[in-house]
Design an enzyme around this catalytic site. Structure first.
Site, PDB file in Angstrom:
ATOM      1  N   HIS A 103      -5.596  -5.089 -30.961  1.00 45.10           N
ATOM      2  CA  HIS A 103      -6.062  -3.712 -30.784  1.00 45.10           C
ATOM      3  C   HIS A 103      -6.638  -3.508 -29.376  1.00 45.10           C
ATOM      4  O   HIS A 103      -6.325  -2.528 -28.686  1.00 45.10           O
ATOM      5  CB  HIS A 103      -7.117  -3.435 -31.866  1.00 45.10           C
ATOM      6  CG  HIS A 103      -7.611  -2.027 -31.894  1.00 45.10           C
ATOM      7  ND1 HIS A 103      -8.745  -1.655 -32.576  1.00 45.10           N
ATOM      8  CD2 HIS A 103      -7.143  -0.892 -31.325  1.00 45.10           C
ATOM      9  CE1 HIS A 103      -8.943  -0.353 -32.426  1.00 45.10           C
ATOM     10  NE2 HIS A 103      -7.979   0.135 -31.670  1.00 45.10           N
ATOM     11  N   GLU A 106      -3.822  -3.506 -26.981  1.00 42.30           N
ATOM     12  CA  GLU A 106      -3.113  -2.221 -26.998  1.00 42.30           C
ATOM     13  C   GLU A 106      -3.807  -1.211 -26.074  1.00 42.30           C
ATOM     14  O   GLU A 106      -3.163  -0.467 -25.343  1.00 42.30           O
ATOM     15  CB  GLU A 106      -3.064  -1.699 -28.443  1.00 42.30           C
ATOM     16  CG  GLU A 106      -2.543  -0.273 -28.592  1.00 42.30           C
ATOM     17  CD  GLU A 106      -3.441   0.587 -29.469  1.00 42.30           C
ATOM     18  OE1 GLU A 106      -3.876   1.656 -28.996  1.00 42.30           O
ATOM     19  OE2 GLU A 106      -3.718   0.197 -30.615  1.00 42.30           O
ATOM     20  N   HIS A 107      -5.143  -1.214 -26.087  1.00 46.73           N
ATOM     21  CA  HIS A 107      -5.895  -0.319 -25.195  1.00 46.73           C
ATOM     22  C   HIS A 107      -5.764  -0.758 -23.731  1.00 46.73           C
ATOM     23  O   HIS A 107      -5.597   0.068 -22.838  1.00 46.73           O
ATOM     24  CB  HIS A 107      -7.386  -0.334 -25.565  1.00 46.73           C
ATOM     25  CG  HIS A 107      -7.733   0.541 -26.723  1.00 46.73           C
ATOM     26  ND1 HIS A 107      -8.582   1.611 -26.622  1.00 46.73           N
ATOM     27  CD2 HIS A 107      -7.350   0.503 -28.033  1.00 46.73           C
ATOM     28  CE1 HIS A 107      -8.713   2.202 -27.806  1.00 46.73           C
ATOM     29  NE2 HIS A 107      -7.976   1.532 -28.687  1.00 46.73           N
ATOM     30  N   GLU A 204     -15.120   2.350 -31.627  1.00 45.23           N
ATOM     31  CA  GLU A 204     -14.096   2.866 -32.538  1.00 45.23           C
ATOM     32  C   GLU A 204     -14.176   2.138 -33.876  1.00 45.23           C
ATOM     33  O   GLU A 204     -14.141   2.745 -34.949  1.00 45.23           O
ATOM     34  CB  GLU A 204     -12.700   2.680 -31.928  1.00 45.23           C
ATOM     35  CG  GLU A 204     -11.590   3.193 -32.842  1.00 45.23           C
ATOM     36  CD  GLU A 204     -10.186   2.807 -32.389  1.00 45.23           C
ATOM     37  OE1 GLU A 204      -9.261   2.929 -33.208  1.00 45.23           O
ATOM     38  OE2 GLU A 204      -9.995   2.380 -31.237  1.00 45.23           O
TER      39      GLU A 204
END
Length: 1013
Positions: A103, A106-107, A204
């Protein structure tokens, strides 16, 4: 964003999975599908070899499957006559710990690459393109990077940026700190301020883990498949995220982000050769084949069921969650297309709607408020699972629920399913294939992702008619076909997990304490020079974030690439029984779409709060000669759904005028037109309001759904609340869909006696379902339009008797000339660790000359100031500004800050006033506005803007011209934007409302200007 698999969405025949856009209503070869059919298996194109070419008439496309010769990368192209072209690359990412490495990666890959080394090219491209979609997703076992656009040049630009980001990212340490996690002084410029955890993904996931439904779904997957990648949290468990190092992040990229581990998908009407050439030249030609070690092994099968009790829940106002989950044995790998299709249908038969066995045995006895958020077939993991359970139940009922589940499975095995229910489900699939959405390419990419990720055949998945035919044949050959599946997968299955989750009053406090302990452990291990280093790195990051970025390396469209005029949507106006009807001929592929707007103008004020409840139950209580079960069955057999929802439409020329109503929506296959209108006639003439038990079930489900949605849509609730005191529309929207409605539904759900509510519903019905207060719209094919018009006529004459109840309403528009906007600041303390912040300012309506400038200003402030301050520096998941409904609205999402963000909103106004922007910035904001203005519209929705808000093509074109006119005339953009800013957003000029949803806040509590709810 991180995508936790939501078990309730059937990944094989879910409604959104088959929606296309703009095919004609008969399959005919179009240029795109025809071109693709000319490829031959074995043909070599730009380093790829064609493996298979298949026409898929069900979905109006031709599928071309290829493999890259050098790297083994897999490729699927879906050629279809659709201008909204899509690209996606997905990589199998299989983490083995909870640090959230896929994750955070991905950012971070989207923060700059070899060819585009500027910071954050992804967000910058949002303002340099006309994309209709740009994003990236981290699932449990893959990461996907999709975009779509209707412009060919834009497609090449975005493809170049995406390929470079995925395969050649910079992965700078500063970007890892910003996007993942970092230790930093609370105030980065003050070395004496305490050290805290910061980072976009860190915040998040704190937000995600405050959503009890997602926490539960995550636990269930982790415990059902504990032995490999599904045993960990791919998005990152908040307290494990700070264990990830920059080195580990780079290593994960090196081992997973390689073409040999990639699957490329393209869709639309652009030529395949151009895509292959660009992908080969810009990415694949630079790699050699590897053997990626990313395959997911099967979970060893349990020989006895497992039971787990846990007290992890992110909300005090919440009862027990209880689920029994079955891992479908390895016989059902999701790569077995037909088995997955069968299980998905079986799941719907078992749990969907009031006629399903589990609805009858679990929901109707009111043991809980609703099915668990994790329910039904889930094909998002390599081996499928099926879950059944309840939320909102008492702890002492767990044994009872377990017994009911066992008994219900036995009853299904003994009795099977009614043939009519199976037909209703197959009818639903037929409608799903015919219905067309604007994001069909994205739906396809998502639909095939899991199966393809584990080396299943994506083309086989697209042949839905083959699966339907095979299913019908299996039932014909063996009438007990479905019962035997239930016996095999559920009754005789020992790989069964029972998971219970009870409310914990101290949940938030424990989370805060655990984070504090983790932080102290990290801080105690630091030397003085480490702390000095952290302070200096914090300043370095702040300095990089504050610099004006040179984005000239990035490709961009120009304003001259935007179409100067809009495509006109012809509509015809008519009447039926004295009611105005808008007819719009469209290639709807054999479907008919009906809408009706019924005015609320005569409704007494004391009934307004009840309207959303009325809308949600009126189509589910029974009507005419049908009880609620028969009504649900007929709707499934004869329509694509029938619904009623509240509708508040601000007037396009006056902020204090609006239309209040309810919107009726339904669709059906052409052959079922009379049946659909017969159902509507019964709902108008003889709805049932006599079953208190049925009403209670619907109320409990509705209240639970509203409560569950707050942690996910908190920014929407904050924006709605902030707007409440500024316009009459805002006030009504808060009543219908804001925190006020959530509180009201909670109160109704807690009432021991609903008789008074039952008595209220017929009163509302008399005011609303009245032909005198109504107008209609029909979208259908030209061949079917006269039939549809005839049916609307019949419908109106059938419901004409309702007219006697009321005098005609003079106007649909409500005006409140005496409305006095006022300042209001509201705080809602919430059981989650992050904030949702909004500030609204009253401005101008759509047709006002300044509206276009405010629209462009909002996009520019978002891209050039708010994004950097709220997300990059502040660590929130998102934030920005938008315009609409007579308001200029600031917002932030999953934000670690609260009142500081309000200060950022005000500073953005100072930023514009200081004139630190250029004509290039205005042009980029224009591209961003136009990508929204020109987003594709499905045939079912053409003409709907005009029908709902009265905005004609002429008004849209005038607005378009005003947008083009916001331009630089001898640096006039500075004066022009600053003039508009002063007029509406300047201190003293503005009337604003503020709302925050978030954890307990001492600063706000001590400030008497806030109302604390």
């Amino acid at each position: 964003p991180w995508k936790m698999a939501v078990v309730g969405s059937c990944s094989r025949c879910d409604v959104q999975n088959f929606q296309g856009q703009n095919p004609s209503w008969r399959f005919r070869s179009t240029p795109a599908t025809e071109r693709a059919l000319q490829y031959q298996a074995g043909q070599k194109i730009h380093g790829f070899t064609v493996k298979e070419v298949v026409a898929v008439p069900d979905l109006f496309l031709t599928a071309v499957k290829l493999t890259h010769d050098n790297t083994g990368a897999q490729y699927l192209h879906a050629a279809r006559d659709d201008k909204n072209n899509l690209f996606s690359v997905q990589l199998r990412t299989t983490p083995m710990d909870n640090t959230g490495v896929p994750h955070i990666l991905e950012h971070t890959v989207l923060c700059g690459s070899e060819k585009y080394p500027c910071r954050d090219p992804f967000f910058k491209m949002l303002n340099r393109s006309l994309s209709t979609f740009m994003n990236a997703f981290t699932a449990s076992d893959f990461t996907m990077y999709p975009f779509s656009t209707q412009n060919g040049k834009d497609f090449q630009n975005l493809l170049s940026v995406y390929l470079d980001a995925v395969f050649f990212p910079c992965l700078r340490e500063l970007d890892f700190w910003q996007e993942g996690w970092r230790l930093e002084n609370e105030n980065p410029t003050d070395p004496t301020s305490p050290l805290v955890f910061k980072g976009v993904v860190f915040n998040e996931m704190k937000g995600a883990f405050s959503d009890n439904e997602r926490v539960y779904a995550q636990h269930l997957q982790n415990k059902l498949y504990p032995n490999h990648t599904y045993g960990v949290v791919s998005g990152g468990e908040p307290l494990a995220i700070p264990d990830l190092s920059w080195e580990q992040l780079k290593h994960f990229h090196a081992t997973h982000y390689h073409p040999s581990n990639a699957r490329f998908f393209t869709y639309g009407d652009l030529p395949l050769e151009q895509h292959l050439k660009q992908i080969q030249e810009e990415a694949l030609s630079k790699f050699e084949r590897t053997e990626p070690d990313t395959a997911v092994p099967n979970q060893p099968h349990w020989d006895r069921p497992v039971m787990i009790l846990t007290s992890i829940v992110a909300c005090r106002d919440f009862h027990m969650h209880f689920v029994v989950s079955f891992r479908c044995p390895s016989l059902c790998s999701i790569t077995d297309t037909f088995e997955g299709f069968t299980l998905s249908l079986l799941s719907s038969l078992m749990i969907s709607g009031p006629n399903s066995p589990f609805y009858k045995t679990l929901i109707e006895p009111k043991i809980g408020t609703d099915f668990s958020s994790v329910v039904g077939y889930d094909g998002s993991t390599k081996e499928a699972s099926f879950s059944i359970g309840l939320q909102g139940m008492a702890e002492e009922d767990t044994e009872k629920v377990k017994q009911i589940i066992v008994q219900t499975i036995d009853e299904i095995i003994a009795n099977g399913f009614e043939e009519e229910r199976i037909e209703a489900l197959l009818h639903k699939i037929e409608i799903q294939m015919k219905h067309q959405s604007t994001s069909f390419g994205l739906s396809l990419a998502s639909y095939i992702a899991s199966c393809w990720n584990h080396d299943g055949d994506p083309v086989q998945l697209l042949k839905i008619s083959d699966s339907v035919a095979q299913f019908r044949q299996a039932l014909k050959d063996n009438p007990r076909f479905l019962q035997e599946k239930v016996l095999h997968y559920f009754k005789d299955n020992t790989h069964r997990l029972t998971l219970s989750m009870s409310p914990d009053e101290a949940y938030l406090e424990k989370q805060v304490k655990a984070e504090e302990e983790k932080l102290q452990k990290k801080v105690q291990a630091l030397s003085e020079s480490d702390k000095k280093d952290i302070y200096e790195k914090g300043l370095e990051l702040l300095s990089v974030q504050s610099k004006i970025q040179d984005a000239s390396c990035l490709p961009a469209l120009k304003v001259s690439d935007i179409e100067p005029t809009i495509a006109v949507t012809p509509v015809e106006m008519g009447t039926a029984g004295g009611v105005p009807v808008q007819y719009c001929e469209q290639p709807t592929n054999g479907m008919v779409y009906f809408r009706a707007m019924c005015s609320l103008n005569t409704l007494p004020e004391d009934l307004k709060l009840y309207v959303p409840l009325f809308c949600s139950v009126i189509t589910k209580m029974g009507c005419g000669g049908l009880d609620y079960r028969q009504q649900a069955q007929q709707m499934e057999l004869k329509t694509g759904g029938m619904s009623i929802s509240t509708s508040v439409n601000p007037d396009y020329s006056n902020v204090d005028m609006y239309e209040q109503g309810v919107l009726l929506s339904s669709s059906c296959l052409e052959r079922n037109l009379p049946d659909m209108f017969h159902l509507w006639s019964d709902i108008f003439n003889s709805p049932h309001f006599d079953d208190e038990e049925r009403l209670r079930v619907l109320v409990m489900m509705s209240a639970q759904e509203l409560a569950n949605g707050i942690s996910y849509s908190g920014h929407m609730y904050a924006m709605t609340r902030a707007a409440r005191s500024l316009t009459p529309t805002g006030e009504l929207q808060e009543t219908f869909g804001g925190m006020e409605q959530v509180k009201f539904m909670k109160r109704i759900a807690e009432m021991p006696d609903l008789t008074q509510v039952l008595r209220t519903l017929p009163r509302i019905k008399r005011h609303i379902l009245n032909p005198l207060n109504m107008r209609c719209a029909v979208n259908a094919t030209p061949q079917k339009m006269s039939d549809a018009a005839g049916q609307v006529d019949n419908f109106m004459s059938n419901v004409a008797s309702n007219k006697k109840d009321r005098k005609p309403v003079r106007s649909d528009i409500t005006e409140e000339p005496n409305f006095k906007p006022c300042q209001m600041k509201t705080f809602f303390p919430m059981p989650f660790p992050i904030n949702f912040v909004s500030e609204c300012i009253r401005t101008v309506p759509f047709t006002h000359e300044d509206y276009a400038s405010l629209n462009i200003l909002s996009r520019m402030m978002t891209a050039k100031y708010l994004h950097g301050e709220i997300r990059e520096k502040g660590g929130a998941y998102g934030g920005g500004a938008r315009v609409g409904g007579g308001l200029f609205t600031f917002y932030s999402y999953r934000d670690p800050n609260s009142v500081q963000t309000l200060s950022t909103f005000r500073k953005s106004v100072d930023w514009v006033r200081s004139g630190q922007f250029t004509q290039q910035d205005i042009d980029e904001a224009k591209l961003s506005v136009f990508s929204a203005v020109d987003s594709p519209v499905a045939p079912s929705n053409k003409g709907m803007g005009r029908f709902l808000s009265g905005i004609t093509d002429e008004l849209k074109q005038a607005h378009r011209e005003r947008l083009f006119a916001v331009t630089d005339k001898k640096n006039g953009h500075l004066i022009f934007c600053i003039h508009v800013l002063h007029r509406y957003l300047g201190i003293g000029q503005r009337t604003c409302g503020v709302a925050i949803l978030g954890p307990e806040n001492d600063t706000i509590k001590k400030d008497p200007s806030w109302v604390v709810k």
